[in-house]
Design a protein around this motif. Structure first.
Motif, PDB file in Angstrom:
ATOM      1  N   LEU A  50      -1.333   4.990   5.197  1.00  0.00           N
ATOM      2  CA  LEU A  50      -1.445   3.573   4.841  1.00  0.00           C
ATOM      3  C   LEU A  50      -2.762   2.957   5.302  1.00  0.00           C
ATOM      4  O   LEU A  50      -2.934   1.739   5.240  1.00  0.00           O
ATOM      5  N   LYS A  51      -3.702   3.780   5.752  1.00  0.00           N
ATOM      6  CA  LYS A  51      -4.903   3.197   6.355  1.00  0.00           C
ATOM      7  C   LYS A  51      -5.782   2.454   5.355  1.00  0.00           C
ATOM      8  O   LYS A  51      -6.570   1.596   5.762  1.00  0.00           O
ATOM      9  N   MET A  52      -5.631   2.754   4.054  1.00  0.00           N
ATOM     10  CA  MET A  52      -6.372   1.973   3.058  1.00  0.00           C
ATOM     11  C   MET A  52      -5.835   0.552   2.976  1.00  0.00           C
ATOM     12  O   MET A  52      -6.568  -0.389   2.671  1.00  0.00           O
ATOM     13  N   LEU A  53      -4.544   0.385   3.248  1.00  0.00           N
ATOM     14  CA  LEU A  53      -3.923  -0.939   3.189  1.00  0.00           C
ATOM     15  C   LEU A  53      -3.889  -1.604   4.557  1.00  0.00           C
ATOM     16  O   LEU A  53      -4.081  -2.818   4.677  1.00  0.00           O
ATOM     17  N   LEU A  54      -3.615  -0.800   5.596  1.00  0.00           N
ATOM     18  CA  LEU A  54      -3.455  -1.336   6.945  1.00  0.00           C
ATOM     19  C   LEU A  54      -4.264  -0.485   7.924  1.00  0.00           C
ATOM     20  O   LEU A  54      -3.759   0.507   8.462  1.00  0.00           O
ATOM     21  N   PRO A  55      -5.513  -0.859   8.166  1.00  0.00           N
ATOM     22  CA  PRO A  55      -6.350  -0.100   9.100  1.00  0.00           C
ATOM     23  C   PRO A  55      -6.023  -0.445  10.554  1.00  0.00           C
ATOM     24  O   PRO A  55      -6.640  -1.308  11.166  1.00  0.00           O
ATOM     25  N   TYR A  56      -5.021   0.227  11.110  1.00  0.00           N
ATOM     26  CA  TYR A  56      -4.562  -0.072  12.460  1.00  0.00           C
ATOM     27  C   TYR A  56      -5.575   0.340  13.523  1.00  0.00           C
ATOM     28  O   TYR A  56      -6.352   1.278  13.343  1.00  0.00           O
ATOM     29  N   GLN A  57      -5.520  -0.370  14.647  1.00  0.00           N
ATOM     30  CA  GLN A  57      -6.315  -0.013  15.810  1.00  0.00           C
ATOM     31  C   GLN A  57      -5.505   0.940  16.697  1.00  0.00           C
ATOM     32  O   GLN A  57      -4.282   0.858  16.766  1.00  0.00           O
ATOM     33  N   MET A  58      -6.202   1.840  17.362  1.00  0.00           N
ATOM     34  CA  MET A  58      -5.562   2.783  18.276  1.00  0.00           C
ATOM     35  C   MET A  58      -5.768   2.333  19.727  1.00  0.00           C
ATOM     36  O   MET A  58      -6.780   1.722  20.029  1.00  0.00           O
ATOM     37  N   PRO A  59      -4.866   2.666  20.641  1.00  0.00           N
ATOM     38  CA  PRO A  59      -3.591   3.345  20.402  1.00  0.00           C
ATOM     39  C   PRO A  59      -2.613   2.454  19.641  1.00  0.00           C
ATOM     40  O   PRO A  59      -2.672   1.225  19.749  1.00  0.00           O
ATOM     41  N   LEU A 237       1.638   5.275  -5.919  1.00  0.00           N
ATOM     42  CA  LEU A 237       0.323   4.772  -5.552  1.00  0.00           C
ATOM     43  C   LEU A 237       0.182   3.297  -5.921  1.00  0.00           C
ATOM     44  O   LEU A 237       0.649   2.872  -6.984  1.00  0.00           O
ATOM     45  N   PRO A 238      -0.446   2.508  -5.056  1.00  0.00           N
ATOM     46  CA  PRO A 238      -0.736   1.116  -5.427  1.00  0.00           C
ATOM     47  C   PRO A 238      -1.736   1.092  -6.583  1.00  0.00           C
ATOM     48  O   PRO A 238      -2.733   1.814  -6.563  1.00  0.00           O
ATOM     49  N   ASN A 239      -1.458   0.275  -7.592  1.00  0.00           N
ATOM     50  CA  ASN A 239      -2.414   0.162  -8.692  1.00  0.00           C
ATOM     51  C   ASN A 239      -3.338  -1.032  -8.468  1.00  0.00           C
ATOM     52  O   ASN A 239      -3.212  -1.778  -7.493  1.00  0.00           O
ATOM     53  N   ALA A 240      -4.296  -1.198  -9.397  1.00  0.00           N
ATOM     54  CA  ALA A 240      -5.292  -2.255  -9.231  1.00  0.00           C
ATOM     55  C   ALA A 240      -4.644  -3.638  -9.251  1.00  0.00           C
ATOM     56  O   ALA A 240      -5.102  -4.556  -8.562  1.00  0.00           O
ATOM     57  N   ARG A 241      -3.573  -3.799 -10.027  1.00  0.00           N
ATOM     58  CA  ARG A 241      -2.889  -5.084 -10.087  1.00  0.00           C
ATOM     59  C   ARG A 241      -2.304  -5.452  -8.727  1.00  0.00           C
ATOM     60  O   ARG A 241      -2.403  -6.594  -8.274  1.00  0.00           O
ATOM     61  N   PHE A 242      -1.704  -4.470  -8.060  1.00  0.00           N
ATOM     62  CA  PHE A 242      -1.198  -4.705  -6.714  1.00  0.00           C
ATOM     63  C   PHE A 242      -2.345  -5.026  -5.762  1.00  0.00           C
ATOM     64  O   PHE A 242      -2.264  -5.947  -4.952  1.00  0.00           O
ATOM     65  N   LEU A 248      -7.076  -7.294  -1.725  1.00  0.00           N
ATOM     66  CA  LEU A 248      -7.958  -6.247  -1.227  1.00  0.00           C
ATOM     67  C   LEU A 248      -9.351  -6.389  -1.827  1.00  0.00           C
ATOM     68  O   LEU A 248      -9.516  -6.918  -2.931  1.00  0.00           O
ATOM     69  N   PRO A 249     -10.380  -5.909  -1.144  1.00  0.00           N
ATOM     70  CA  PRO A 249     -11.746  -6.031  -1.663  1.00  0.00           C
ATOM     71  C   PRO A 249     -11.939  -5.242  -2.956  1.00  0.00           C
ATOM     72  O   PRO A 249     -11.156  -4.338  -3.279  1.00  0.00           O
ATOM     73  N   LEU A 250     -13.006  -5.570  -3.666  1.00  0.00           N
ATOM     74  CA  LEU A 250     -13.251  -4.996  -4.982  1.00  0.00           C
ATOM     75  C   LEU A 250     -13.299  -3.478  -4.945  1.00  0.00           C
ATOM     76  O   LEU A 250     -12.739  -2.809  -5.833  1.00  0.00           O
ATOM     77  N   TRP A 251     -13.946  -2.899  -3.936  1.00  0.00           N
ATOM     78  CA  TRP A 251     -14.085  -1.450  -3.926  1.00  0.00           C
ATOM     79  C   TRP A 251     -12.740  -0.758  -3.791  1.00  0.00           C
ATOM     80  O   TRP A 251     -12.510   0.326  -4.372  1.00  0.00           O
TER      81      TRP A 251
END
Length: 339
Positions: A50-59, A237-242, A248-251
């Motif tokens: 899920l890191k594309m959607l939720l880039p969590y910090q570690m730990p 997979l999440p599509n562009a509409r989602f 989310l940013p354009l890229w």
């Protein structure tokens, strides 16, 4: 307090570490967690899915939903008090229920259903909200419509079948033959043994499909959907509409558009709508489901309860895909807290 944490994605075994008890913000409650449930999203989070959607910090402390007892409230909390037994699905950016305590916004929790144990209550939030939002909010499923729910004996499936029947739908589901009696008892009208039968050869003209598998199973769903129908996936997979709706940013939108081009083509050829569902935590919506559990309309399905110190075994079993219903972590004994 103890918390199950990872320091990197794809870490094989989360470590149970000693960490500070979370700080309580004005709108937060601090909950002593009694039980937490294990969900596929926890495994995806651990492995970086899920890191594309939720880039969590570690730990990162793992875990998404729970049942427990409030021990402290923030200055702005008006809906709850210390001593309340509650359950909930925490906000996605504040996960961490595989721990002894969690600070959670009051808007993400509800009072625990009467007559349900902490084990039963912890099994509900994520799967209950996901199923309701898929079937009611997205599909707007109506009485008499036909819906296929993949994986009827799993955590999502066991609740989704019951909610779909409550909404008046005709429900088909897939499972193995050993679980036929279970899914039939939950209300399934048509049961398909995925080991010996192909649902796409049996079903046709369905109004909706709730996909819990992704991959080829998701693609095959478009073969049974009728024009104007809906395919909702929690595993695809999440599509562009989602991505656009999620801000989310354009890229990232372009990236999702590229990787889901096959799904977009199937969507167009079948004249159906494909939706990737990323469930929204909601205490008020969970509270609206609570009476259905209190009056027996909906019933939790528990596979097993595993002590917190055996988390590795619990995650291994979850990863096997063999669970019937939910796997629950027992983190505290409610009897020791006077409940």
């Amino acid at each position: 307090m103890q918390a199950a944490q990872i320091t990197r994605y794809k870490q094989a075994i989360p470590a149970i570490n000693q960490v500070p008890i979370p700080h309580v913000e004005n709108d937060d409650v601090l909950v002593k967690i009694v039980t937490a449930s294990i969900n596929p999203i926890d495994l995806k989070t651990k492995d970086g899915g899920l890191k594309m959607l939720l880039p969590y910090q570690m730990p990162l402390t793992l875990g998404s939903d729970f049942a427990g007892i409030i021990v402290k409230t923030g200055a702005a909390v008006t809906q709850f008090k210390a001593g309340d037994a509650v359950y909930g699905r925490v906000q996605k950016n504040r996960i961490g229920t595989f721990a002894e305590y969690i600070a959670v916004d009051q808007g993400a929790i509800a009072l625990k259903p009467n007559h349900l144990s902490f084990v039963e209550a912890a099994s509900i939030p994520l799967v209950g909200l996901t199923s309701y939002q898929a079937l009611h909010d997205v599909m707007n499923l109506q009485a008499g419509q036909k819906v296929l729910i993949q994986g009827g004996s799993g955590g999502i499936g066991t609740i989704a079948i019951q909610i779909a029947k409550w909404l008046g739908a005709y429900v088909a589901t897939t499972t193995s033959s050993k679980n036929f009696d279970l899914v039939r008892s939950l209300g399934a009208d048509k049961i398909i043994d995925y080991r010996t039968e192909k649902f796409q050869d049996i079903l046709h003209d369905y109004d909706a499909v709730l996909d819990t598998r992704g991959g080829q199973t998701l693609e095959d769903a478009f073969k049974i959907i009728k024009p104007g129908g809906q395919v909702v996936s929690i595993a695809g997979l999440p599509n562009a509409r989602f991505a656009q709706a999620y801000g989310l940013p354009l890229w990232k939108r372009l990236a999702f558009q590229f990787v889901t081009r096959r799904l977009t083509a199937l969507e167009k050829s079948s004249q159906a709508t494909y939706t990737f569902l990323f469930m929204n935590p909601s205490g008020p919506q969970l509270a609206s489901l609570t009476p259905l559990f209190e009056n027996g309309t909906l019933k939790p399905t528990i596979d097993r309860v595993i002590p917190f110190n055996q988390l590795q075994e619990a995650l291994r079993y979850s990863h096997s895909g063999k669970a019937t219903g939910k796997i629950i972590l027992q983190i505290a004994d409610p009897a020791e807290m006077g409940n």
